[in-house]
Scaffold this motif. Structure first.
Motif, PDB file in Angstrom:
ATOM      1  N   LYS A  85       0.831  -1.221   0.000  1.00 42.72           N
ATOM      2  CA  LYS A  85       0.000   0.000   0.000  1.00 42.72           C
ATOM      3  C   LYS A  85       0.858   1.260   0.000  1.00 42.72           C
ATOM      4  O   LYS A  85       0.403   2.325  -0.383  1.00 42.72           O
ATOM      5  CB  LYS A  85      -0.888   0.023   1.262  1.00 42.72           C
ATOM      6  CG  LYS A  85      -1.973  -1.039   1.259  1.00 42.72           C
ATOM      7  CD  LYS A  85      -2.970  -0.767   2.371  1.00 42.72           C
ATOM      8  CE  LYS A  85      -2.699  -1.681   3.537  1.00 42.72           C
ATOM      9  NZ  LYS A  85      -3.499  -1.489   4.711  1.00 42.72           N
ATOM     10  N   TYR A  86       2.098   1.164   0.491  1.00 39.22           N
ATOM     11  CA  TYR A  86       2.867   2.384   0.753  1.00 39.22           C
ATOM     12  C   TYR A  86       4.192   2.521   0.002  1.00 39.22           C
ATOM     13  O   TYR A  86       4.658   3.631  -0.206  1.00 39.22           O
ATOM     14  CB  TYR A  86       3.195   2.470   2.251  1.00 39.22           C
ATOM     15  CG  TYR A  86       1.982   2.439   3.149  1.00 39.22           C
ATOM     16  CD1 TYR A  86       1.169   3.573   3.272  1.00 39.22           C
ATOM     17  CD2 TYR A  86       1.651   1.303   3.874  1.00 39.22           C
ATOM     18  CE1 TYR A  86       0.056   3.560   4.103  1.00 39.22           C
ATOM     19  CE2 TYR A  86       0.538   1.280   4.705  1.00 39.22           C
ATOM     20  CZ  TYR A  86      -0.255   2.413   4.821  1.00 39.22           C
ATOM     21  OH  TYR A  86      -1.346   2.401   5.628  1.00 39.22           O
ATOM     22  N   VAL A  87       4.853   1.410  -0.306  1.00 38.92           N
ATOM     23  CA  VAL A  87       6.201   1.536  -0.886  1.00 38.92           C
ATOM     24  C   VAL A  87       6.308   0.810  -2.235  1.00 38.92           C
ATOM     25  O   VAL A  87       5.440   0.017  -2.588  1.00 38.92           O
ATOM     26  CB  VAL A  87       7.321   1.032   0.080  1.00 38.92           C
ATOM     27  CG1 VAL A  87       7.373   1.884   1.328  1.00 38.92           C
ATOM     28  CG2 VAL A  87       7.158  -0.438   0.413  1.00 38.92           C
ATOM     29  N   ASP A  88       7.395   1.100  -2.969  1.00 39.78           N
ATOM     30  CA  ASP A  88       7.546   0.578  -4.326  1.00 39.78           C
ATOM     31  C   ASP A  88       8.243  -0.779  -4.391  1.00 39.78           C
ATOM     32  O   ASP A  88       8.074  -1.520  -5.352  1.00 39.78           O
ATOM     33  CB  ASP A  88       8.395   1.561  -5.160  1.00 39.78           C
ATOM     34  CG  ASP A  88       7.757   2.937  -5.223  1.00 39.78           C
ATOM     35  OD1 ASP A  88       6.572   3.012  -5.586  1.00 39.78           O
ATOM     36  OD2 ASP A  88       8.434   3.931  -4.880  1.00 39.78           O
ATOM     37  N   MET A  89       9.099  -1.057  -3.408  1.00 37.87           N
ATOM     38  CA  MET A  89       9.922  -2.270  -3.501  1.00 37.87           C
ATOM     39  C   MET A  89      10.061  -2.859  -2.101  1.00 37.87           C
ATOM     40  O   MET A  89      10.144  -2.099  -1.121  1.00 37.87           O
ATOM     41  CB  MET A  89      11.306  -1.880  -4.049  1.00 37.87           C
ATOM     42  CG  MET A  89      12.239  -3.034  -4.352  1.00 37.87           C
ATOM     43  SD  MET A  89      13.665  -2.437  -5.308  1.00 37.87           S
ATOM     44  CE  MET A  89      14.392  -3.986  -5.824  1.00 37.87           C
ATOM     45  N   ILE A  90      10.082  -4.179  -2.009  1.00 37.48           N
ATOM     46  CA  ILE A  90      10.308  -4.788  -0.689  1.00 37.48           C
ATOM     47  C   ILE A  90      11.715  -5.386  -0.636  1.00 37.48           C
ATOM     48  O   ILE A  90      12.284  -5.770  -1.658  1.00 37.48           O
ATOM     49  CB  ILE A  90       9.252  -5.869  -0.344  1.00 37.48           C
ATOM     50  CG1 ILE A  90       9.090  -6.874  -1.488  1.00 37.48           C
ATOM     51  CG2 ILE A  90       7.928  -5.219   0.040  1.00 37.48           C
ATOM     52  CD1 ILE A  90       8.163  -8.036  -1.166  1.00 37.48           C
ATOM     53  N   GLN A  91      12.209  -5.438   0.575  1.00 33.50           N
ATOM     54  CA  GLN A  91      13.546  -5.995   0.803  1.00 33.50           C
ATOM     55  C   GLN A  91      13.387  -7.251   1.665  1.00 33.50           C
ATOM     56  O   GLN A  91      12.665  -7.231   2.653  1.00 33.50           O
ATOM     57  CB  GLN A  91      14.367  -4.935   1.533  1.00 33.50           C
ATOM     58  CG  GLN A  91      15.729  -5.380   2.002  1.00 33.50           C
ATOM     59  CD  GLN A  91      16.507  -4.195   2.580  1.00 33.50           C
ATOM     60  OE1 GLN A  91      16.447  -3.075   2.061  1.00 33.50           O
ATOM     61  NE2 GLN A  91      17.219  -4.426   3.656  1.00 33.50           N
ATOM     62  N   ILE A  92      14.054  -8.318   1.245  1.00 35.15           N
ATOM     63  CA  ILE A  92      14.134  -9.507   2.103  1.00 35.15           C
ATOM     64  C   ILE A  92      15.547  -9.493   2.654  1.00 35.15           C
ATOM     65  O   ILE A  92      16.531  -9.496   1.903  1.00 35.15           O
ATOM     66  CB  ILE A  92      13.802 -10.793   1.318  1.00 35.15           C
ATOM     67  CG1 ILE A  92      12.326 -10.712   0.869  1.00 35.15           C
ATOM     68  CG2 ILE A  92      14.078 -12.035   2.175  1.00 35.15           C
ATOM     69  CD1 ILE A  92      11.774 -11.944   0.224  1.00 35.15           C
TER      70      ILE A  92
ATOM     71  N   MET B 233       5.636  -7.622  -6.381  1.00 36.40           N
ATOM     72  CA  MET B 233       6.368  -6.368  -6.093  1.00 36.40           C
ATOM     73  C   MET B 233       7.843  -6.582  -6.398  1.00 36.40           C
ATOM     74  O   MET B 233       8.367  -7.671  -6.162  1.00 36.40           O
ATOM     75  CB  MET B 233       6.246  -6.009  -4.600  1.00 36.40           C
ATOM     76  CG  MET B 233       4.940  -5.348  -4.230  1.00 36.40           C
ATOM     77  SD  MET B 233       5.009  -4.810  -2.522  1.00 36.40           S
ATOM     78  CE  MET B 233       5.812  -3.218  -2.675  1.00 36.40           C
ATOM     79  N   PRO B 234       8.568  -5.556  -6.883  1.00 41.17           N
ATOM     80  CA  PRO B 234      10.014  -5.724  -7.030  1.00 41.17           C
ATOM     81  C   PRO B 234      10.631  -6.085  -5.671  1.00 41.17           C
ATOM     82  O   PRO B 234      10.209  -5.554  -4.638  1.00 41.17           O
ATOM     83  CB  PRO B 234      10.478  -4.340  -7.490  1.00 41.17           C
ATOM     84  CG  PRO B 234       9.272  -3.680  -8.040  1.00 41.17           C
ATOM     85  CD  PRO B 234       8.104  -4.221  -7.278  1.00 41.17           C
ATOM     86  N   VAL B 235      11.599  -6.994  -5.713  1.00 37.49           N
ATOM     87  CA  VAL B 235      12.181  -7.511  -4.470  1.00 37.49           C
ATOM     88  C   VAL B 235      13.697  -7.316  -4.475  1.00 37.49           C
ATOM     89  O   VAL B 235      14.371  -7.666  -5.449  1.00 37.49           O
ATOM     90  CB  VAL B 235      11.904  -9.029  -4.319  1.00 37.49           C
ATOM     91  CG1 VAL B 235      12.480  -9.557  -3.011  1.00 37.49           C
ATOM     92  CG2 VAL B 235      10.414  -9.338  -4.410  1.00 37.49           C
ATOM     93  N   LEU B 236      14.213  -6.756  -3.391  1.00 39.17           N
ATOM     94  CA  LEU B 236      15.663  -6.731  -3.187  1.00 39.17           C
ATOM     95  C   LEU B 236      15.979  -7.894  -2.251  1.00 39.17           C
ATOM     96  O   LEU B 236      15.502  -7.929  -1.112  1.00 39.17           O
ATOM     97  CB  LEU B 236      16.098  -5.407  -2.550  1.00 39.17           C
ATOM     98  CG  LEU B 236      17.612  -5.294  -2.347  1.00 39.17           C
ATOM     99  CD1 LEU B 236      18.313  -5.049  -3.680  1.00 39.17           C
ATOM    100  CD2 LEU B 236      17.960  -4.157  -1.393  1.00 39.17           C
ATOM    101  N   LEU B 237      16.761  -8.836  -2.748  1.00 40.40           N
ATOM    102  CA  LEU B 237      17.077 -10.030  -1.945  1.00 40.40           C
ATOM    103  C   LEU B 237      18.514  -9.924  -1.459  1.00 40.40           C
ATOM    104  O   LEU B 237      19.464 -10.024  -2.246  1.00 40.40           O
ATOM    105  CB  LEU B 237      16.884 -11.292  -2.801  1.00 40.40           C
ATOM    106  CG  LEU B 237      17.185 -12.614  -2.118  1.00 40.40           C
ATOM    107  CD1 LEU B 237      16.234 -12.862  -0.939  1.00 40.40           C
ATOM    108  CD2 LEU B 237      17.090 -13.770  -3.114  1.00 40.40           C
TER     109      LEU B 237
END
Ligand code: PEP
Ligand code: MN
Length: 341
Positions: free
Chosen positions: A176-183, A202-206
């Motif tokens: 709902k709030y950000v463009d990319m998630i980080q794992i 969602m785009p993911v930074l792994l």
């Protein structure tokens, strides 16, 4: 296995090859490059005959793929991938800088940091809302309230935003709030989280796990892509070794190794890798020089008072100086130091 088709291959020939593979219950991945089309086979290849495939029209060569990761494999997809997130791009032509505090501490603080990092040339604002701290007594993050501040900072600056999530439920909230998630490093092999991140699209930074091999890391990326989400960026953030002079040991060789093994973009986080603001600039320069597609850097308005990771955070002056220093390194490797228009 991958099937390399002859230059000038017809659509009909591609369809007969993919039809043969799919009729045996396997999946295909087609990479149509400028010169050649490559068809990757995913599944139990003992069900198909490579002799039959080799005799089909327009098939040039068949090569085995011994690695267990397929969709993340450069053999399946020889051209480097570019991923667009909000107004930012992560890929081979640019140096994408993600900067911001370890933890989001307040609305004003985040906005001040966002404006400053944007002025210096960053295109992403990073900030932790769910903090996976080593101690349960350390600051755990502002959670959804923090995500709201990220959204506001993005509206005001145009920066793309990235936040770590630590549970499958938080992915929906983050969406709902950000463009990319980080794992994060501690969750690199949390397979339930990886699959949910794959389903979210969602785009993911792994980030690399604290003691993960490159092969384990690429298999973790494969979990996300296999669920239908190809938007994965890898982040080298140091690994655990016997050395204690730095918080972790930055495995800088991971960058060229990954560039060989995968088409996914690779960025480097010198802040968590070294644990000290003193070593962040030199490792950032090294990362750009060896081919990283971007950097993640912790920046704080007052590192000595930061609620998390102050010792490794750059203050505004140091961040500005680093961004200026990076220009000749970008020129050296033919990258644009990206800035928002
Ligand atoms: C972070 O980027 O905030 C973080 C916790 O990093 P890592 O998962 O690499 O430790
Ligand atoms: Mn941190």
């Amino acid at each position: 296995m991958i099937i390399i088709m002859k230059p000038g291959v017809t659509q009909a020939s591609i369809l007969s090859v993919t039809g043969y593979i799919q009729s045996h219950g396997l999946d295909v991945h087609i990479s149509a490059g400028k010169e050649v089309t490559i068809i990757g086979v995913i599944g139990n290849k003992s069900l198909i005959s490579s002799d039959s495939l080799a005799s089909m029209k327009d098939v040039e060569r068949i090569l085995p793929v011994t690695e267990s990761y397929k969709l993340a494999n450069r053999k399946f997809h020889p051209d480097p991938t570019s991923i667009t997130v909000g107004n930012a791009v992560i890929g081979p032509d640019t140096l994408t800088v993600m900067a911001g505090p370890c933890a989001i501490e307040g609305e004003e603080q985040l906005l001040t940091i966002a404006k400053t990092v944007k002025e210096c040339g960053a295109t992403f604002l990073r900030g932790g809302a769910y903090k996976p701290r080593t101690s349960p007594y350390a600051f755990q993050g502002l959670e959804e309230e923090g995500l709201r501040y990220m959204q506001k900072a993005s509206y005001e600056t145009g920066l793309a935003t990235i936040c770590e999530i630590v549970s499958p439920e938080a992915i929906e909230t983050a969406h709902k709030y950000v463009d990319m998630i980080q794992i994060g490093a501690r969750n690199m092999q949390n397979f339930i989280l990886l699959k949910e991140a794959g389903r979210s699209r969602m785009p993911v930074l792994l980030k690399r796990g604290l003691s993960a091999t490159i092969e384990e890391w690429l298999n973790a990326a494969e979990y996300i892509i296999a669920e239908g989400n190809p938007n994965v960026v890898l982040c080298e953030r140091g690994i655990r070794t016997f050395e204690t002079a730095t918080r972790n040991t930055l495995d800088i060789s991971a960058v060229p190794v990954l560039k060989d093994k995968t088409h996914l973009p690779v960025i480097v986080d010198p802040s968590h890798a070294t644990g000290s603001y003193r070593y962040v600039p030199s490792m950032a320069r090294a990362a750009v020089a060896c081919g990283a597609d971007g950097l993640m850097i912790e920046v704080h308005n007052d590192p000595s008072c930061a609620l998390s990771d102050g010792p490794q955070s750059l203050n505004f002056e140091k961040f500005k100086a680093l961004m200026e220093e990076l220009s000749p390194y970008c020129a050296l490797v033919n990258r644009r130091k990206d800035a928002l228009s």
